[in-house]
Design a protein around this motif. Structure first.
Motif, short mmCIF file in Angstrom:
data_model
loop_
_atom_site.label_atom_id
_atom_site.label_comp_id
_atom_site.label_asym_id
_atom_site.label_seq_id
_atom_site.Cartn_x
_atom_site.Cartn_y
_atom_site.Cartn_z
N ALA A 1 0.83 -1.20 0.00
CA ALA A 1 0.00 0.00 0.00
C ALA A 1 0.87 1.26 0.00
CB ALA A 1 -0.93 0.00 1.21
N GLN A 2 1.95 1.23 0.77
CA GLN A 2 2.85 2.39 0.81
C GLN A 2 3.52 2.61 -0.54
OE1 GLN A 2 2.99 4.55 3.14
NE2 GLN A 2 4.61 5.81 2.28
N ARG A 3 3.95 1.54 -1.16
CA ARG A 3 4.55 1.65 -2.50
C ARG A 3 3.51 2.13 -3.51
NH1 ARG A 3 7.02 -3.93 -3.96
NH2 ARG A 3 7.47 -2.81 -5.92
N TYR A 4 2.28 1.68 -3.33
CA TYR A 4 1.22 2.08 -4.25
C TYR A 4 0.96 3.59 -4.17
CZ TYR A 4 -3.24 2.75 -6.49
OH TYR A 4 -4.21 3.24 -7.32
N ILE A 5 0.75 4.11 -2.96
CA ILE A 5 0.41 5.52 -2.85
C ILE A 5 1.59 6.40 -3.25
CG2 ILE A 5 0.99 5.70 -0.39
CD1 ILE A 5 -1.80 7.55 -2.38
N GLN A 6 2.81 5.93 -3.02
CA GLN A 6 3.97 6.67 -3.48
C GLN A 6 3.97 6.75 -5.01
OE1 GLN A 6 7.22 4.53 -1.67
NE2 GLN A 6 7.15 5.74 0.21
N GLY A 7 3.67 5.62 -5.65
CA GLY A 7 3.62 5.59 -7.10
C GLY A 7 2.49 6.42 -7.65
N LEU A 8 1.33 6.36 -7.00
CA LEU A 8 0.17 7.12 -7.46
C LEU A 8 0.42 8.62 -7.38
CD1 LEU A 8 -2.85 7.20 -8.35
CD2 LEU A 8 -3.42 7.31 -5.92
N MET A 9 0.89 9.10 -6.23
CA MET A 9 1.10 10.53 -6.07
C MET A 9 2.23 11.03 -6.97
SD MET A 9 -1.36 11.19 -4.15
CE MET A 9 -1.05 12.95 -4.09
N THR A 10 3.23 10.20 -7.20
CA THR A 10 4.30 10.58 -8.13
C THR A 10 3.74 10.72 -9.54
OG1 THR A 10 5.99 9.47 -6.81
CG2 THR A 10 6.53 9.93 -9.11
N ALA A 11 2.89 9.77 -9.93
CA ALA A 11 2.29 9.80 -11.27
C ALA A 11 1.43 11.05 -11.44
CB ALA A 11 1.45 8.55 -11.50
N LEU A 12 0.64 11.39 -10.43
CA LEU A 12 -0.26 12.53 -10.54
C LEU A 12 0.48 13.86 -10.50
CD1 LEU A 12 -3.31 11.40 -8.37
CD2 LEU A 12 -2.92 11.13 -10.83
N THR A 13 1.70 13.85 -9.96
CA THR A 13 2.51 15.07 -9.98
C THR A 13 2.92 15.42 -11.40
OG1 THR A 13 3.34 14.59 -7.75
CG2 THR A 13 4.60 16.16 -9.06
N LEU A 14 3.08 14.39 -12.24
CA LEU A 14 3.39 14.62 -13.64
C LEU A 14 2.15 15.18 -14.33
CD1 LEU A 14 5.24 11.25 -14.30
CD2 LEU A 14 6.26 13.47 -13.77
N ARG A 15 2.29 16.29 -14.99
CA ARG A 15 1.13 16.95 -15.58
C ARG A 15 0.59 16.19 -16.79
NH1 ARG A 15 3.97 22.62 -15.93
NH2 ARG A 15 5.69 21.45 -15.06
N ALA A 16 -0.69 15.94 -16.81
CA ALA A 16 -1.32 15.29 -17.96
C ALA A 16 -1.31 16.25 -19.14
CB ALA A 16 -2.75 14.89 -17.61
N ASN A 17 -0.98 15.73 -20.32
CA ASN A 17 -0.97 16.58 -21.51
C ASN A 17 -2.09 16.16 -22.47
OD1 ASN A 17 -0.01 14.22 -22.77
ND2 ASN A 17 2.14 14.85 -22.53
N ARG A 18 -2.18 16.85 -23.59
CA ARG A 18 -3.24 16.59 -24.55
C ARG A 18 -3.16 15.16 -25.09
NH1 ARG A 18 -6.61 20.25 -26.68
NH2 ARG A 18 -5.36 21.89 -25.72
#
Length: 319
Positions: free
Chosen positions: A224-241
């Protein structure tokens, strides 16, 4: 109405705590975000006993050491400010986000001016914009997953949407943990966030999928800790078109058996117009949500990507 708890520099709410006795009220933070956030306001400099107005504090590099002092050197608050910052930062795990005041020697999260002291200028000269405020540094070190942003950067519509999205996602995770974590709940959580993650980072989307595929191989808490670290890291990357278009096309596939040829054509053309920058993201999303109401799909209905934050904030109008 329940509100998410978010930390904020007190001056951004109009509190007269700045060195000149003024404030830096942000109407967006106070009014628009304030309708959804319950703020925990902090001014580190006032908290350590400095008044308002007061002599301005600056970050000065002297003999390789960073100090927080007044320009004339008559007041050094380095140790007091660090001690408060570290103590306070360790007590903020109840927050789901934090909004800091830009350029502040205590609260700036990036590009804070650092002066260099020498014999001719003991109070510092130059001023490279390469520092981090002492409180901001302690806050981010103690709470690495916490979404943090500056008031100035929130003027950028992409950064603004990204920050608010992360706050709501992190709060969602905190609620999951508070209700009791289980393997089934973790998988259900990821199922709701799959397309949101995919829009931000394909690599992280795949990595999180592999992580949960091996869920029974280790400790649930560690996974779970690895998951939330990965999720928040992914969401920090800005989604593009490109990322959004990829997800929109995935969502389109769920309707291929229920839409008429003209409806399919309309949806395809709308997504393509978004891809080309002719219409904003809200246009294809509105059409997809319309078809979801007309042709209910429980799996799609739970996707956070379709509604990552309140529509009243109007955050996807410019994307």
């Amino acid at each position: 109405m329940y509100k998410i708890k978010v930390g904020i520099s007190a001056c951004l709410l109009g509190q007269a705590v700045r060195f000149d006795g003024g404030h830096k009220r942000s109407s967006f933070c106070e009014r628009e975000l304030g309708a959804h956030f319950d703020y925990h306001a902090v001014c580190p400099e006032m908290a350590i006993g400095l008044g308002a107005p007061r002599a301005a504090i600056r970050l000065i590099r002297r003999h390789g050491e960073l100090r927080a002092e007044t320009r004339d050197g008559s007041l050094d608050v380095t140790e007091r400010l660090i001690a408060f910052s570290e103590q306070q930062a360790g007590r903020l795990d109840f927050l789901s986000g934090y909004i800091l005041c830009a350029k502040s020697p205590s609260c700036g999260m990036e590009r804070v001016r650092i002066y260099t002291a020498n014999d001719k200028a003991p109070g510092g000269e130059g001023g490279a914009k390469e520092g981090i405020g002492l409180f901001a540094q302690a806050l981010m070190a103690a709470n690495p997953l916490l979404p943090v942003e500056e008031d100035g950067r929130l003027c950028d519509p992409v950064l603004r949407e990204n920050f608010v999205l992360r706050v709501f996602a992190y709060h969602d995770w905190q609620q999951l943990c508070a209700s009791g974590l289980s393997a089934a709940r973790l998988i259900a959580f990821h199922s709701r966030y799959k397309y949101l993650v995919l829009s931000h980072a394909t690599g992280h989307y795949r990595a999180l999928g592999r992580l949960l595929a091996d869920l029974g191989q280790g400790s649930l808490e560690e996974t779970a800790q690895r998951y939330i670290q990965g999720l928040m890291t992914a969401l920090t990357l800005r989604a593009n078109r490109r990322g959004h278009t990829n997800v929109l096309m995935h969502l389109q596939g769920y309707f291929k058996r229920v839409l008429t040829p003209s409806q399919k054509r309309e949806l395809t053309e709308t997504i393509d117009k978004y891809r080309l920058g002719i219409v904003p993201l809200l246009v294809p999303l509105t059409l997809l949500r319309h078809y979801l109401c007309e042709f209910p799909n429980p799996y799609l209905a739970q996707q956070v990507y379709l509604n990552p934050h309140p529509e009243t904030l109007r955050l996807r109008y410019g994307l």
